[in-house]
Design a protein around this motif. Structure first.
Motif, short mmCIF file in Angstrom:
data_model
loop_
_atom_site.label_atom_id
_atom_site.label_comp_id
_atom_site.label_asym_id
_atom_site.label_seq_id
_atom_site.Cartn_x
_atom_site.Cartn_y
_atom_site.Cartn_z
N LEU A 38 9.40 -2.80 2.54
CA LEU A 38 9.87 -2.64 1.17
C LEU A 38 9.29 -1.36 0.59
O LEU A 38 8.10 -1.06 0.79
CB LEU A 38 9.45 -3.83 0.31
CG LEU A 38 9.92 -5.22 0.79
CD1 LEU A 38 9.30 -6.31 -0.07
CD2 LEU A 38 11.44 -5.31 0.77
N THR A 39 10.10 -0.58 -0.13
CA THR A 39 9.67 0.72 -0.65
C THR A 39 9.79 0.78 -2.16
O THR A 39 10.84 0.42 -2.72
CB THR A 39 10.51 1.85 -0.03
OG1 THR A 39 10.47 1.75 1.39
CG2 THR A 39 9.99 3.21 -0.46
N LEU A 40 8.72 1.23 -2.82
CA LEU A 40 8.77 1.54 -4.25
C LEU A 40 9.07 3.04 -4.38
O LEU A 40 8.29 3.86 -3.91
CB LEU A 40 7.44 1.21 -4.92
CG LEU A 40 7.09 -0.28 -5.04
CD1 LEU A 40 5.69 -0.43 -5.63
CD2 LEU A 40 8.09 -1.00 -5.92
N LYS A 41 10.18 3.38 -5.00
CA LYS A 41 10.62 4.77 -5.03
C LYS A 41 10.06 5.56 -6.21
O LYS A 41 10.24 6.77 -6.30
CB LYS A 41 12.14 4.85 -5.05
CG LYS A 41 12.77 4.25 -3.79
CD LYS A 41 14.27 4.40 -3.79
CE LYS A 41 14.88 3.71 -2.57
NZ LYS A 41 14.87 4.48 -1.40
N SER A 78 0.84 -1.20 0.00
CA SER A 78 0.00 0.00 0.00
C SER A 78 0.87 1.25 0.00
O SER A 78 1.94 1.27 0.63
CB SER A 78 -0.90 0.01 1.23
OG SER A 78 -1.60 1.23 1.33
N ALA A 79 0.40 2.28 -0.71
CA ALA A 79 1.08 3.58 -0.66
C ALA A 79 0.77 4.31 0.64
O ALA A 79 1.46 5.25 1.02
CB ALA A 79 0.65 4.44 -1.85
N THR A 80 -0.29 3.85 1.32
CA THR A 80 -0.72 4.50 2.56
C THR A 80 -0.99 3.46 3.64
O THR A 80 -2.14 3.24 4.04
CB THR A 80 -2.01 5.32 2.30
OG1 THR A 80 -2.99 4.43 1.71
CG2 THR A 80 -1.74 6.49 1.37
N PRO A 81 0.06 2.77 4.13
CA PRO A 81 -0.16 1.74 5.16
C PRO A 81 -0.71 2.35 6.44
O PRO A 81 -0.49 3.53 6.73
CB PRO A 81 1.24 1.16 5.37
CG PRO A 81 2.18 2.21 4.89
CD PRO A 81 1.48 2.93 3.79
N SER A 82 -1.40 1.53 7.21
CA SER A 82 -1.94 1.99 8.49
C SER A 82 -0.80 2.31 9.45
O SER A 82 0.33 1.83 9.29
CB SER A 82 -2.84 0.92 9.10
OG SER A 82 -2.06 -0.20 9.49
N LEU A 83 -1.10 3.11 10.46
CA LEU A 83 -0.08 3.46 11.45
C LEU A 83 0.39 2.22 12.20
O LEU A 83 1.56 2.12 12.57
CB LEU A 83 -0.64 4.49 12.44
CG LEU A 83 -1.02 5.86 11.86
CD1 LEU A 83 -1.37 6.83 12.98
CD2 LEU A 83 0.10 6.45 11.00
N GLU A 84 -0.51 1.26 12.40
CA GLU A 84 -0.13 0.01 13.07
C GLU A 84 0.88 -0.76 12.22
O GLU A 84 1.87 -1.29 12.76
CB GLU A 84 -1.38 -0.84 13.32
CG GLU A 84 -2.27 -0.34 14.46
CD GLU A 84 -3.13 0.85 14.09
OE1 GLU A 84 -3.69 1.48 15.00
OE2 GLU A 84 -3.22 1.18 12.88
#
Length: 377
Positions: A21-24, A2-8
């Motif tokens: 993992l990050t998509l830049k 997700s581009a906007t994961p939950s705070l948890e």
């Protein structure tokens, strides 16, 4: 992903419980859309639309591109009111205003689904002029038809997709290029790929800035980023217009200028300082009854019985009436139980459930335990 994961999820990733993992960059060669904030203060609006936004819509339509307007509010108007005496129709089951749905000529409650016909005059004073206050997706669609009469406008929300196959039919029109303007709610926010869509407008970005639910800002940030992500997903550059009455709101500015990651970091810091999840575990004991105050008094009795079971590792708040106290004919109350230690919380809950099973509870009182609740209203 997700581009906007939950705070948890972010908290667990930062503590190496999850692999992060990050998509830049975006898929392919598409660029992130340009963001423009529209200050709505001191401006004349029609169904929430500013002159700047209408001009931007016209510009993109002239270039044979598609436009999407996002408003997370169904119906024509959130309420109607008598212009003479101020009377407003309210749902008897929820004590909340009915929403006007002009297409089906009904007043609808969005909490319990109750419906009643639209009246032609005020039942209190018999005055015949009733004001339509505010705007929803239905009104937005009507106003856009007035400004762009030769364009195909599709409204995609729960009301327009009730019939079997209607959802797929609407989306096939979008992908075929038959639709010029899309008007919709959260259904349009995530997971859709519209190649010809170059302008996304968030008509009202202020919903969620001042909510009693501590999840509201997180959800607002996720929604704004997800909706903005629909623009410019192919080779054409995209634009995102965001309308607000609070252009200097610090968290809104942070989200737009620094992105979701820094926005989420600030929210996590605030959650830590206020002892909220994911830094503390939270359980809500909810109760509801058709009699006023009965659910609240029941929870007060339970909290007194559990006083001796409390220790310094638990924090108890309430009981108190829910933020939306009456829903679908039931008066609601809640008791918040917090602890930084999951084991301590589980032991307390075992004793709480045992106590609830031993005491005599009137049959018309309903109760439930919500562990790590997704909403608190």
């Amino acid at each position: 992903g997700s581009a906007t994961p939950s705070l948890e999820s972010l908290y667990n990733a930062k503590n190496q419980r999850y692999t992060f993992l990050t998509l830049k960059k975006r898929v392919g060669d598409s660029k992130f859309p340009a963001l423009k904030l529209i200050d709505l203060r001191h401006k004349k609006l029609e169904a929430g639309l500013s002159r700047e936004l209408l001009q931007a819509i016209d510009q993109h339509l002239q270039q044979k591109k598609q436009v999407m307007l996002f408003l997370n509010r169904r119906g024509f108007a959130p309420r109607i009111m008598c212009r003479y005496c101020g009377w407003t129709p309210v749902c008897e089951q929820c004590d909340l205003p009915f929403v006007l749905h002009k297409q089906i000529k009904k007043l609808c409650c969005h909490h319990c689904s109750a419906m009643k016909p639209v009246m032609k005059q005020c039942p209190r004073c018999q005055f015949s002029e009733l004001w339509e206050i505010g705007y929803g997706t239905e009104k937005l669609e009507t106003i856009l038809q007035k400004y762009f009469p030769d364009k195909t406008i599709l409204r995609i929300d729960r009301d327009s997709t009730r019939k079997k196959g209607s959802f797929d039919e609407l989306f096939s029109k979008v992908h075929s290029g038959e639709a010029d303007i899309l008007v919709g709610t959260q259904m349009l926010a995530k997971g859709h790929h519209f190649p010809a869509l170059t302008l996304v407008a968030i008509v009202d970005a202020d919903h969620g800035l001042y909510s009693p639910d501590f999840h509201a800002l997180e959800r607002l940030g996720q929604l704004l980023v997800q909706v903005a992500g629909r623009a410019g997903r192919e080779m054409h550059e995209g634009e995102v217009y965001i309308q607000t009455f609070y252009p200097s709101h610090p968290k809104l500015r942070l989200l737009l200028e620094k992105g979701y990651d820094e926005f989420a970091d600030l929210l996590l810091l605030e959650r830590k300082k206020t002892f909220l999840p994911p830094f503390q575990h939270l359980v809500l004991l909810r109760a509801e009854s058709k009699k006023p105050r009965e659910a609240l008094e029941f929870l007060k009795t339970v909290s007194q019985l559990m006083k001796t079971e409390n220790d310094q590792k638990l924090k108890l708040f309430g009981p108190f009436s829910s933020a939306v106290e009456k829903r679908a004919g039931y008066y609601r109350a809640e008791w918040w139980i917090q602890s930084p230690h999951r084991k301590t919380l589980h032991l307390f809950l075992e004793k709480l459930v045992s106590t609830l099973s031993e005491i005599k509870i009137p049959h018309h009182i309903r109760w439930s335990l919500d562990v790590d609740p997704g909403e608190t209203y």
